[in-house]
Design an enzyme around this catalytic site. Structure first.
Site, PDB file in Angstrom:
ATOM      1  N   GLU B  88       0.826  -1.209   0.000  1.00 59.57           N
ATOM      2  CA  GLU B  88       0.000   0.000   0.000  1.00 59.57           C
ATOM      3  C   GLU B  88       0.866   1.269   0.000  1.00 59.57           C
ATOM      4  O   GLU B  88       0.462   2.326   0.480  1.00 59.57           O
ATOM      5  CB  GLU B  88      -1.000  -0.008   1.170  1.00 59.57           C
ATOM      6  CG  GLU B  88      -2.004  -1.150   1.024  1.00 59.57           C
ATOM      7  CD  GLU B  88      -3.401  -0.871   1.603  1.00 59.57           C
ATOM      8  OE1 GLU B  88      -3.701   0.280   1.967  1.00 59.57           O
ATOM      9  OE2 GLU B  88      -4.179  -1.832   1.679  1.00 59.57           O
ATOM     10  N   HIS B 146      -5.346   2.402   0.630  1.00 57.82           N
ATOM     11  CA  HIS B 146      -4.486   3.142  -0.301  1.00 57.82           C
ATOM     12  C   HIS B 146      -4.503   2.499  -1.669  1.00 57.82           C
ATOM     13  O   HIS B 146      -4.433   1.274  -1.775  1.00 57.82           O
ATOM     14  CB  HIS B 146      -3.036   3.175   0.202  1.00 57.82           C
ATOM     15  CG  HIS B 146      -2.901   3.778   1.562  1.00 57.82           C
ATOM     16  ND1 HIS B 146      -3.214   3.091   2.704  1.00 57.82           N
ATOM     17  CD2 HIS B 146      -2.520   5.026   1.960  1.00 57.82           C
ATOM     18  CE1 HIS B 146      -3.025   3.878   3.758  1.00 57.82           C
ATOM     19  NE2 HIS B 146      -2.608   5.053   3.342  1.00 57.82           N
ATOM     20  N   LYS B 173      -9.757   6.296   6.529  1.00 59.03           N
ATOM     21  CA  LYS B 173      -8.867   7.027   5.618  1.00 59.03           C
ATOM     22  C   LYS B 173      -8.804   6.332   4.257  1.00 59.03           C
ATOM     23  O   LYS B 173      -8.682   5.106   4.192  1.00 59.03           O
ATOM     24  CB  LYS B 173      -7.455   7.093   6.227  1.00 59.03           C
ATOM     25  CG  LYS B 173      -6.433   7.775   5.319  1.00 59.03           C
ATOM     26  CD  LYS B 173      -4.990   7.625   5.834  1.00 59.03           C
ATOM     27  CE  LYS B 173      -4.001   8.069   4.760  1.00 59.03           C
ATOM     28  NZ  LYS B 173      -2.617   7.666   5.027  1.00 59.03           N
TER      29      LYS B 173
END
Lengths: 269, 269
Positions: B88, B146, B173
């Site tokens: 990631e 990510h 996130k």
């Protein structure tokens, strides 16, 4: 992709950054010229004379003289001449529709201005008439749409841009009022679409507080001119020119563009 | 609407501006502490220790000592502890999955850090395990996603946010790579949606050059933390902290918020 439009050696669209346009809103010749001197000190790329703020707008002679004086003072900064109608956010004026068109025509013929802004909502015949006169006098024509109440759907704004193109505008402009943040994203998205699909450049603006974002980074999505406050604001959400330049410089750096922004920069190189 | 999350007296989400987080990427204790001193001089709101950059990451004792030293030096600045996996976007490390979880657990128990970032792609059991340990030690849990290759469809990113919420994250996130400007608008739009629909705050980031816009303006749409360069960058598109603060101040002014941004500001008041 939009073609480049050049005015007094400045490329409108196709440059790396938007042109910064500062409004002039003085109510008489002395005040406008005084304002212009202050404005020029802030290094705008264009100035827009908002003639609807001029209290002697019915005095053609005085308007023409003021236009000449603005031209002489402005040097190589292009001048945009705009009579914004009250119904699209301008000041109330004592001119008939016909008198407005006649004043636009006279100032175009005087060669003292470089661009005019005329509203798309005007009768087609007037638009055709002014397109002819601007072309004959090498004046660029912005056909504009303003909505101070809300942000119409994306289709509706795109239609305005395409209508401006079809009517022969050099530049299409739309300024709308966002009621929610999503409206700001909608405006940016259709600006991107217009940049890719139209043959002319566009100016897109979301007004008010939320909309101030588009004045700072709408250029990334294809809006070629941003209006900023040098001396006086002419519409809600305009950012001071110094602040705008700071944000443009940082944004440009973030976007990995090497040229650095300054008032001295030659755009479009 | 997201609830407020408080860490060392700082409100994450619910404040007027995003918290600025500066990464620490030093490869050994001396370098990290030296870096931290420089970083603190720039006035970040949070620091993220990216432990995957630490060359002695396999030496638990040294990691723990460094965490304690960071805590002592950081004063009241919250510390986020992150081991970003190579898949990631992190640095390759010589720890097994189990060793990574054990290191997270040990550092949580040491009370020397305030938040951890753990990836959503990890096995559910590990996430549940760390959720339990973080809760027991009053450490906040960021569950992250990510994508350094592209920007998945909006549904797909929204799903990651909802998954993080369902798994008990304090903050969700997502960091993605835009391939075109439209991707940036997509990310901002779904951030707005998450702000309105989720019970936890989100951090949303578009990486790279186009994405740098979201690091500057994403907070307006609901992203509660923005990562900026104080000494070293940890991901593409991060803007220098000084530039970011300048843009935040101008943007905030444009949005009509009265409070002025400075490194001294107490957020969330």
């Amino acid at each position: 992709m939009a073609i480049n439009i050049e005015v007094r050696g400045k490329i409108i669209a196709g440059g790396k950054l938007p042109l910064i346009c500062a409004p002039l809103t003085g109510k008489n010749q002395a005040l406008v010229l005084d304002e212009l001197t202050g404005v020029l000190g802030k290094g705008p790329d264009l100035v827009e004379w908002r003639v609807d703020f001029f209290e002697h707008i019915t005095n053609v002679q005085e308007v023409m003289q003021t236009a000449v004086s603005i031209r002489q003072t402005a040097g190589d900064i292009p001048v945009l001449f705009t009579i914004r109608s009250a119904k699209e956010g301008g000041q109330p004026i004592a001119l008939s529709e016909k008198q407005v068109v006649d004043l636009y025509a006279a100032v175009c013929r005087s060669k003292s201005i470089d661009l005019i802004d005329f509203e798309l909502s005007n009768p087609r015949e007037q638009i055709h008439n002014l397109r002819k006169i601007t072309s004959e006098n090498a004046v660029k024509l912005i056909l504009s749409y303003h909505n101070f109440e809300f942000t119409p759907g994306p289709e509706s704004i795109s239609l305005k841009f395409r209508e401006a193109e079809r009517l022969g505008a050099d530049i299409a402009k739309a300024a709308v009022m966002p009621k929610k943040l999503e409206d700001v994203l909608t405006l940016l998205s259709l600006t991107l679409e217009a940049r890719d699909q139209l043959q002319i450049p566009v100016i897109s603006i979301a007004m008010g507080e939320y909309g101030s974002l588009t004045r700072m980074f709408g250029w990334v999505f294809g809006s070629v001119v941003t209006f900023a406050v040098a001396e006086n604001s002419s519409a809600p959400g305009q950012v001071p020119i110094e602040d705008l330049k700071t944000v443009l410089a940082v944004t440009q750096k973030g976007l990995g563009q090497s040229a650095c922004y300054s008032s001295k920069q030659s755009h479009g190189n």
